[in-house]
Design an enzyme around this catalytic site. Structure first.
Site, PDB file in Angstrom:
ATOM      1  CG  ASP A  18      -0.702   2.242  -5.225  1.00 31.67           C
ATOM      2  OD1 ASP A  18      -0.925   2.190  -4.005  1.00 31.67           O
ATOM      3  OD2 ASP A  18      -1.030   3.216  -5.937  1.00 31.67           O
ATOM      4  N   GLY A  19      -1.940  -0.509  -3.858  1.00 36.10           N
ATOM      5  CA  GLY A  19      -3.271  -1.092  -3.697  1.00 36.10           C
ATOM      6  C   GLY A  19      -3.432  -2.013  -2.497  1.00 36.10           C
ATOM      7  CG  HIS A  35       0.856  -2.485   4.242  1.00 37.57           C
ATOM      8  ND1 HIS A  35       0.755  -1.942   2.981  1.00 37.57           N
ATOM      9  CD2 HIS A  35       0.450  -1.499   5.100  1.00 37.57           C
ATOM     10  CE1 HIS A  35       0.313  -0.685   3.073  1.00 37.57           C
ATOM     11  NE2 HIS A  35       0.114  -0.410   4.349  1.00 37.57           N
ATOM     12  CG  LEU A 129      16.899 -11.064  -8.857  1.00 35.77           C
ATOM     13  CD1 LEU A 129      16.436 -10.583 -10.230  1.00 35.77           C
ATOM     14  CD2 LEU A 129      15.686 -11.571  -8.063  1.00 35.77           C
ATOM     15  CD  GLU A 208       8.381   0.390 -23.904  1.00 36.44           C
ATOM     16  OE1 GLU A 208       7.136   0.433 -23.967  1.00 36.44           O
ATOM     17  OE2 GLU A 208       9.124   1.032 -24.670  1.00 36.44           O
TER      18      GLU A 208
HETATM   19  C1  IPE Z   1       3.318   4.976  -4.403  1.00 34.80           C
HETATM   20  O1  IPE Z   1       2.145   4.586  -3.780  1.00 34.80           O
HETATM   21  C2  IPE Z   1       4.479   4.721  -3.527  1.00 34.80           C
HETATM   22  C3  IPE Z   1       4.808   3.321  -3.323  1.00 34.80           C
HETATM   23  C4  IPE Z   1       4.260   2.325  -3.926  1.00 34.80           C
HETATM   24  C5  IPE Z   1       5.856   3.077  -2.376  1.00 34.80           C
HETATM   25  P1  IPE Z   1       1.219   5.663  -3.027  1.00 34.80           P
HETATM   26  O2  IPE Z   1      -0.008   4.962  -2.663  1.00 34.80           O
HETATM   27  O3  IPE Z   1       2.002   6.305  -1.958  1.00 34.80           O
HETATM   28  O4  IPE Z   1       0.988   6.733  -4.180  1.00 34.80           O
HETATM   29  P2  IPE Z   1      -0.111   7.864  -4.362  1.00 34.80           P
HETATM   30  O5  IPE Z   1      -0.169   8.628  -3.083  1.00 34.80           O
HETATM   31  O6  IPE Z   1      -1.404   7.194  -4.662  1.00 34.80           O
HETATM   32  O7  IPE Z   1       0.378   8.666  -5.519  1.00 34.80           O
HETATM   33  C1  IPE Z   2       1.066   0.293  -1.412  1.00 33.72           C
HETATM   34  O1  IPE Z   2      -0.255   0.172  -1.024  1.00 33.72           O
HETATM   35  C2  IPE Z   2       2.045   0.230  -0.255  1.00 33.72           C
HETATM   36  C3  IPE Z   2       2.704   1.509   0.041  1.00 33.72           C
HETATM   37  C4  IPE Z   2       2.619   2.604  -0.665  1.00 33.72           C
HETATM   38  C5  IPE Z   2       3.532   1.545   1.222  1.00 33.72           C
HETATM   39  P1  IPE Z   2      -1.064   1.399  -0.413  1.00 33.72           P
HETATM   40  O2  IPE Z   2      -0.847   1.397   1.057  1.00 33.72           O
HETATM   41  O3  IPE Z   2      -0.721   2.657  -1.111  1.00 33.72           O
HETATM   42  O4  IPE Z   2      -2.552   0.959  -0.733  1.00 33.72           O
HETATM   43  P2  IPE Z   2      -3.731   1.879  -1.289  1.00 33.72           P
HETATM   44  O5  IPE Z   2      -3.202   2.578  -2.514  1.00 33.72           O
HETATM   45  O6  IPE Z   2      -4.083   2.828  -0.203  1.00 33.72           O
HETATM   46  O7  IPE Z   2      -4.815   0.909  -1.615  1.00 33.72           O
HETATM   47 MG    MG Z   3      -1.490   3.651  -2.711  1.00 36.73          MG
END
Ligand code: IPE
Ligand code: IPE
Ligand code: MG
Length: 242
Positions: A18-19, A35, A129, A208
């Site tokens: 995420d992020g 991405h 793996l 965990e």
């Molecule tokens: C969670 O990330 C899903 C994936 C990493 C694939 P999101 O960015 O979609 O989650 P929320 O919306 O912040 O909960």
């Molecule tokens: C994670 O990053 C990738 C996916 C969920 C596909 P995000 O696209 O959710 O990035 P943020 O959370 O908006 O920064």
């Molecule tokens: Mg996100």
């Protein structure tokens, strides 16, 4: 560089990546740029998993809820999946990685499904793996599809009703999309969000958790190694008294 042997290595590490969007925005770029950079982190984590003796590495790449993002972003992510799988497969295969995709594949484009099938077939016998991409996945979807499969089986085989009704937890797990894959020992979520976002609801029952502020594109080998070190110090009791 040879890695130092580690104690108490988790069998299955799972990453909620995420992020990416925030990482790109911080640099004044489009979300998709995050991405792209995130793919580099995936590559680094696969390498780190092999180097540290982790047997299963999984990543939450796209949730069922992510289909609700703007079409442009969904399209870019799907195109990136195809491109990354095509670009990485030779190397994954030559490194002995077994590749799998788990999720609601009926929602994926035929072109993507073809690439996935080819990569999974090609790497099926590899043992260094197992690398799993959870794609179009959600924990609730998984439990529901398992329940439906089970219900259909009972309807088709009324003579097995009693046997099926006496089924325990392990019997039910055979219907989950993750059948045969050990539950994650460690689930890492990046970017400072402290939630599961409908990920491995059943399989994460005794995992965990590690929540880190690091954004996914910044999560590389040192961060992976640090996560393993944190895990090594955890005391897993499974409800018992030690
Ligand atoms: C969670 O990330 C899903 C994936 C990493 C694939 P999101 O960015 O979609 O989650 P929320 O919306 O912040 O909960
Ligand atoms: C994670 O990053 C990738 C996916 C969920 C596909 P995000 O696209 O959710 O990035 P943020 O959370 O908006 O920064
Ligand atoms: Mg996100």
């Amino acid at each position: 560089m040879a890695a130092e042997p580690m104690n108490n290595v988790p069998v299955h590490v799972s990453m909620i990546m995420d992020g990416n969007g925030r990482w790109a925005r911080e640099r004044g770029k489009e979300r998709v740029y995050g991405h792209f950079e995130g793919v580099e982190s995936v590559r680094a984590c696969v390498e780190a998993a092999v180097e540290n003796g982790v047997k299963y590495l999984s990543i939450y790449a796209f949730s069922e809820e992510n289909w609700n993002r703007p079409q442009e972003e969904v399209d870019a992510l799907m195109a990136l999946m195809v491109k990354a799988m095509e670009a990485e497969m030779d190397k994954l295969h030559s490194n002995g990685v077994r590749f799998m995709v788990i999720g609601n594949r009926a929602r994926l484009a035929p072109e993507l499904n073809e690439v996935i099938d080819a990569c999974m077939a090609r790497t099926a016998a590899n043992t260094a793996l197992t690398f799993i991409i959870f794609l179009s996945y959600s924990g609730k979807w998984d439990i529901l599809q398992a329940a439906k499969k089970m219900a259909l089986e009972i309807a088709d085989h009324p003579e097995r009703r009693e046997e099926m009704m006496s089924m325990g937890v392990e019997g039910f797990e055979r219907y989950l999309a993750t059948a045969g894959i050990p539950d994650p020992d460690l689930i890492v979520r990046t970017s400072g969000e402290n939630r599961l976002s409908n990920y491995l609801l059943w399989q994460g029952a005794y995992s965990e958790f590690l929540f880190t502020d690091t954004l996914w594109p910044d999560f590389r080998k040192p961060e992976f190694k640090a996560a393993l070190e944190t895990y090594a110090k955890r005391d897993r009791r499974y409800g018992k008294v030690k």
